[in-house]
Scaffold this active site. Structure first.
Site, short mmCIF file in Angstrom:
data_model
loop_
_atom_site.label_atom_id
_atom_site.label_comp_id
_atom_site.label_asym_id
_atom_site.label_seq_id
_atom_site.Cartn_x
_atom_site.Cartn_y
_atom_site.Cartn_z
N SER A 21 0.85 -1.19 0.00
CA SER A 21 0.00 0.00 0.00
C SER A 21 0.89 1.25 0.00
O SER A 21 2.06 1.18 -0.36
CB SER A 21 -0.93 -0.04 1.22
OG SER A 21 -1.93 0.96 1.12
N ASN A 22 0.35 2.39 0.39
CA ASN A 22 1.11 3.64 0.42
C ASN A 22 0.56 4.53 1.53
O ASN A 22 -0.36 4.14 2.25
CB ASN A 22 1.06 4.33 -0.95
CG ASN A 22 -0.36 4.65 -1.35
OD1 ASN A 22 -1.02 5.47 -0.73
ND2 ASN A 22 -0.85 3.96 -2.37
N ARG A 23 1.10 5.73 1.66
CA ARG A 23 0.81 6.57 2.82
C ARG A 23 -0.38 7.52 2.64
O ARG A 23 -0.59 8.43 3.43
CB ARG A 23 2.06 7.37 3.19
CG ARG A 23 3.16 6.47 3.74
CD ARG A 23 4.45 7.21 4.10
NE ARG A 23 4.24 8.61 4.36
CZ ARG A 23 4.85 9.59 3.72
NH1 ARG A 23 5.70 9.33 2.75
NH2 ARG A 23 4.62 10.84 4.03
N ALA A 88 -4.52 7.31 -4.39
CA ALA A 88 -3.17 6.82 -4.67
C ALA A 88 -3.30 5.31 -4.91
O ALA A 88 -3.21 4.50 -3.98
CB ALA A 88 -2.25 7.12 -3.49
#
Ligand code: PMT
Length: 219
Positions: A21-23, A88
């Site tokens: 995943s991402n932030r 995102a």
């Protein structure tokens, strides 16, 4: 107008307990949804997993993976006059998802990844969307060059260039600073401010410069 807005990250599972995943916190996407509602528009919000409560009044679809976000957007975009892709989305996912938790064995573990669906890139070419199309470009190098390239390649009316290399703006921050990139190499910088303030400016820009002209695409 009826806006479709994507928000938050996606999660691409590796095994039953792990994911890529991402932030992204979903703050920017939720701020856009709130600003559109405040301005009297309808909002369809397609959100990845975030800790935030969606703004009251938004029609919310919660998803986890890029494939689920692709399917939710595909199913709902035709009833909308404008779409803003703020999520995102993971560009790659594991080729296979282990059925059981991956055990620690060797010193190294190599993961094989494959491309996910390009949701923004599908809006015109696959979903047949004819309304106002806005994407983001989250970049750490050559911000404006990449943003204008995305504008052309994906058939966007607007790409919101977001320098995510700078501390205090971008991913998981209260504030942001962006540049609106438009056809004809036009650029409008929006100075650093809260995501709520920026979202109001973006929604006002879209509604003032592109009042609805085309009826929603056929279902
Ligand atoms: O959520 P926050 O913590 O508030 O952070 C806000 C933000 C930094 C996530 C937001 O401002 C932002 O920049 N969003 C875009 C993030 C991104 O992944 O950008 P990108 O340059 O990788 O993707 C370009 C565009 O294509 C984006 O509109 C993205 O939604 C879309 N995309 C990307 C990959 C994919 N498979 N499908 C897509 O539709």
């Amino acid at each position: 107008m009826r806006f479709l807005i994507t928000a938050g990250p996606t999660r691409e599972p590796l095994d039953p307990v792990r994911y890529l995943s991402n932030r992204s916190s979903g703050k920017m996407g939720c701020a856009l949804a709130s600003a559109a509602l405040e301005a009297g528009h309808e909002v369809v919000l397609v959100s990845g997993p975030v800790a935030l409560e969606p703004p009251p009044g938004a029609q919310i679809t919660r998803v986890e993976t890029a494939r689920q976000m692709f399917e939710a957007v595909r199913d709902q975009i035709s009833g909308c006059e404008a779409a803003i892709f703020c999520a995102a989305v993971a560009d790659y996912r594991p080729v296979s998802v282990a059925g059981q938790k991956i055990k620690k064995t060797g010193e190294r573990l190599v993961l094989e990844l494959e491309r996910t669906e390009d949701i923004l890139g599908s809006a015109r070419s696959i979903f047949g969307f004819r309304g106002f199309l806005a994407g983001f470009a989250a970049e750490t190098t050559n911000l404006l060059e990449h943003a204008h390239d995305k504008l052309r390649r994906k058939g966007c009316d607007l790409v919101i260039a977001n320098d995510v290399s700078r501390a205090g703006i971008g991913f998981d921050s209260a504030e942001n600073e962006v540049i609106l990139c438009l056809p004809g190499a036009r650029e409008i910088p929006l100075p650093r401010q809260t995501k709520a303030g920026l979202a109001r400016a973006i929604i006002a820009f879209i509604t003032e410069t592109h009042p609805p002209q085309t009826p929603p695409s056929p279902q």
